[in-house]
Structures are given as C-alpha cells and as structure tokens.
Design a protein around this motif. Structure first.
Motif, short mmCIF file in Angstrom:
data_model
loop_
_atom_site.label_atom_id
_atom_site.label_comp_id
_atom_site.label_asym_id
_atom_site.label_seq_id
_atom_site.Cartn_x
_atom_site.Cartn_y
_atom_site.Cartn_z
N SER A 246 0.66 -1.19 -0.08
CA SER A 246 -0.13 0.06 -0.02
C SER A 246 0.75 1.21 0.11
N LEU A 247 2.14 1.14 0.57
CA LEU A 247 3.00 2.43 0.72
C LEU A 247 2.60 3.37 1.84
N ARG A 248 1.40 2.80 2.64
CA ARG A 248 1.07 3.80 3.73
C ARG A 248 2.31 4.01 4.53
N ARG A 249 2.41 5.02 5.08
CA ARG A 249 3.28 5.33 6.07
C ARG A 249 2.79 4.71 7.63
N VAL A 250 3.52 3.87 8.31
CA VAL A 250 3.08 3.42 9.34
C VAL A 250 3.78 3.81 10.45
N LEU A 251 5.11 4.65 10.25
CA LEU A 251 5.75 5.14 11.37
C LEU A 251 6.88 6.25 10.72
N THR A 252 6.78 7.30 11.59
CA THR A 252 7.96 8.30 11.33
C THR A 252 8.46 8.50 12.53
N ARG A 253 9.68 8.74 12.64
CA ARG A 253 10.40 9.11 13.93
C ARG A 253 11.62 9.77 13.84
N THR A 254 12.15 10.66 14.37
CA THR A 254 13.26 11.45 14.68
C THR A 254 14.07 10.60 15.53
#
Length: 385
Positions: free
Chosen positions: A232-240
């Motif tokens: 799906s290319l859905r973003r499930v996580l983004t973190r710095t």
C-alpha cells in the motif's frame, strides 16, 4: 519482548571500526567496511559462531581526482551474489571478486562505481558511477549496457520479483520501484508508482523478511526513520532518532527481526531498540559489549550481527526463536496497480507518487497531473515544485 542471547564475540579493527555490515541474502556470510579503510572484511556467521576469512585488501589509497576528493572518505562499494558465496568489491576503475578461497586479481571496468547491486537472478551487476547514469554489467562476458539512473543502493523484495532504489536531489528523494530485466546484462524496468521523501541523503531502503514493510533511514539533515507498509505504501511510522548533532546515530543501524513487524535499531549508547512498527512500542535492550554501535545487520539465518565503535563484533540470537516468516504476495498486488515507465521518462511528470499519506501526480483518467501534495500546501521543497 524478545530475549537476546550472545552466540559469539570477535575483536576486529579498533582503528577503523566497521561502519557497514552487508549480509549475503541466503548464506551465513557478512562483509564489513569502514570509511577511510581499504580493507573489506568477511565473516562466516553460521552455526552460532564468528569466523573471519582472508579479507579483500585494496592496498594503498590511490590519489583521487581533486574534483572527487570525497572518494577517500567513503567505504569501498560491495555487493553479494544472491546465490553463490561471491562478493564483488569496487575500487576506482576495477572490480575484485572475493570467494572463500580468497580475492581475485582486480578486473578493469569502464567507470569508477560508487554503488553496486546484483540483480535477483545473479546474472547482472547493477553499477552506479558518479553523474546521472548507471550501468548493467554481465559479469560472465564483461559486456555492459546503459541503464536507468539510480543512486544510493538497491533493496530486493524477498520474493525477488521487485527492487527499490533511490533517485535524489537536494530538495527531495524518489524511492523508485522496478522489475528486474530478463536477459543479462539487464537493466531495471522502473515502474510508475513511487514514494517521495522530503530531503536527500537517505540510506538504502530495507524490506522486511516477509516483504510487508519497507524502512528508510535518513536523511542528510536529520537522523530519521520512516516505515511504510507494502504494497500500500502507507506510512506506518515516522520518527526522529536525534534532535541535534550532539549525538549522531550510526547510519547503518537497522535490521528487521525474525518476528514480523519488529525492527531492531542500534544506538550510539550501545543498546538495541526493539521496535514494533505497528504498535510503535519500543523496548530497549542493554549493550552486549558496552560500546556504541557502529553498524547492524540481520544474517540470512535471522541472527543479529552487531559492530561496535571499539572494533568488537557480537552475534546475537533472538529467543524464543521463530521460524522464517512467510513472504506476503504483495508484489503481485503492487504490479497490478502500476505499469512500467516509458523510456526517457521525466520523473516529475510521469510518476504517480505518495508520501505515505497523500497521493498525487495523476488525474482522474490516470494520466500524469499536477502536484497535490500537502508539502506544496505548506511550502516545503520537493522535486515536483
């Protein structure tokens, strides 16, 4: 929570600690490189042990072209054959082949390559020199053909039917997907659907062992981590990972675990973070060696190989052990919803892109259209402006 057990330890080069661990996709072999070092080390990680083979010693550094002074600051590019115990190392305009019997005599090639990757069938070596070009080389015959541009590195989906790589500039990066070509030397056949990332300087994408997730480490400005569901290319996580330069995290610090959805992250304090990407819960495991982690990978058998800043290596097993995850048939779903890019495609005009939340680049009849990204709305730079 997973219990980690130390299987083996080994001392390495404390003067040039390993900064990149490149694993063989099917065999218990791992290569290690470091910036400013001309030595490519190779270890056998099978049977819960660590055994070092004779390395590839590239000898004294060549005097670089003044315009490419940075070459002396980077590690030699390497790539594993997908089936055979064969490692290819690039050094200027030569390629050296390593096998357990030792390194070969360097072979002359037409360009100085910055990145290498084998096609999933092992018959073509994809090679990226400086500039806006790339080559596809048939190692059996030495022939080469021009190939679509890519940079940074190539991630192979565990099915072997799809690859992901990056095309970058200072304002944005496309994560492009491609099908392997059929006949050697065969170039990637790039596809219309792609990810777009907000800056440049990202690391090579990393597919999970079951093919259900894709992690991207970067970028040039922030120690960030993004994880996308596939297909799906859905973003499930983004973190710095770090807010400033006071604590720089290792660049090669990600490894997917044997348990589906678990990503391991090496830290500058020496600990390992066990991250469940769907629940976003994190468990910290103490340092196995008491020194900052400089590189991390998962071996073909699912163990974790950790390199530390003091030169030590540790091979760790995840317990309780888990069987190899079943590869999801996401590639067929992805391919059914996209198509190959035409030859000479303009990425800004011909791609259908997503940032993991919004999708744009095509109008109602499926033809390329204007950008409708949220980053345009807030004035952020990206390649479609």
């Amino acid at each position: 929570m997973t219990e980690l057990a130390v299987l083996a330890r080994l001392s390495a080069d404390s003067q040039h600690p390993v900064e990149q661990l490149v694993r063989h996709p099917r065999l218990p072999l791992v290569a290690g490189t470091a910036a400013k070092s001309r030595l490519v080390r190779v270890w056998d990680c099978g049977g819960g042990r660590l055994h070092e083979f004779a390395p590839v010693d590239l000898g004294p550094a060549r005097e670089p072209d003044p315009a490419e002074w940075w070459r002396s600051e980077t590690a030699p590019p390497v790539a594993w054959h997908p089936e055979q115990p064969l490692l290819v190392v690039a050094d200027g305009s030569t390629l050296t082949r390593w096998t357990p019997d030792g390194p070969s005599v360097p072979e002359q090639v037409s360009a100085a390559y910055l990145h290498l990757a084998f096609s999933p069938d092992g018959r073509t070596l994809w090679a990226k020199p400086s500039g806006d070009s790339s080559d596809a080389l048939d190692l059996a015959t030495g022939s080469a053909v021009p190939a679509p541009y890519w940079d940074t590195g190539v991630a192979v989906h565990p099915s072997g039917e799809l690859v992901a790589t990056l095309v970058s500039d200072q304002s944005a990066t496309f994560c492009l997907f491609a099908r392997p070509g059929a006949e050697p030397p065969a170039a990637m056949r790039q596809l219309r659907h792609a990810l777009v990332l907000a800056a440049d300087g990202y690391g090579t994408p990393l597919f999970s062992a079951d093919g259900r997730h894709l992690a991207v480490r970067g970028n040039a400005y922030v120690d960030s981590l993004d994880v996308f569901a596939f297909p799906s290319l859905r973003r499930v996580l983004t973190r710095t990972l770090a807010e400033d330069d006071a604590q720089r995290w290792p660049d090669e610090n990600l490894a997917w675990g044997v348990r589906p959805g678990v990503l391991w992250i090496g830290t500058p304090t020496g600990s390992l973070l066990e991250l469940d990407v769907e629940t976003q819960q994190t468990v910290e495991h103490p340092s196995p060696a008491g020194a900052p982690i400089s590189a991390l990978t998962a071996t073909a058998s699912g163990d974790l190989l950790v390199a530390h800043a003091d030169g030590a290596l540790a091979l760790l097993a995840e317990r309780p052990t888990a069987s190899a995850p079943e590869v999801a048939d996401g590639v067929a779903v992805f391919l059914a919803e996209t198509e190959e890019l035409p030859p000479n495609a303009e990425y800004e005009e011909d791609l259908v892109v997503t940032d993991g939340t919004d999708t744009w680049g095509a109008d109602a009849d499926g033809r390329p259209g204007p950008c409708r990204s949220r980053c345009c709305e807030v004035g952020r730079h990206h390649a479609l402006e």
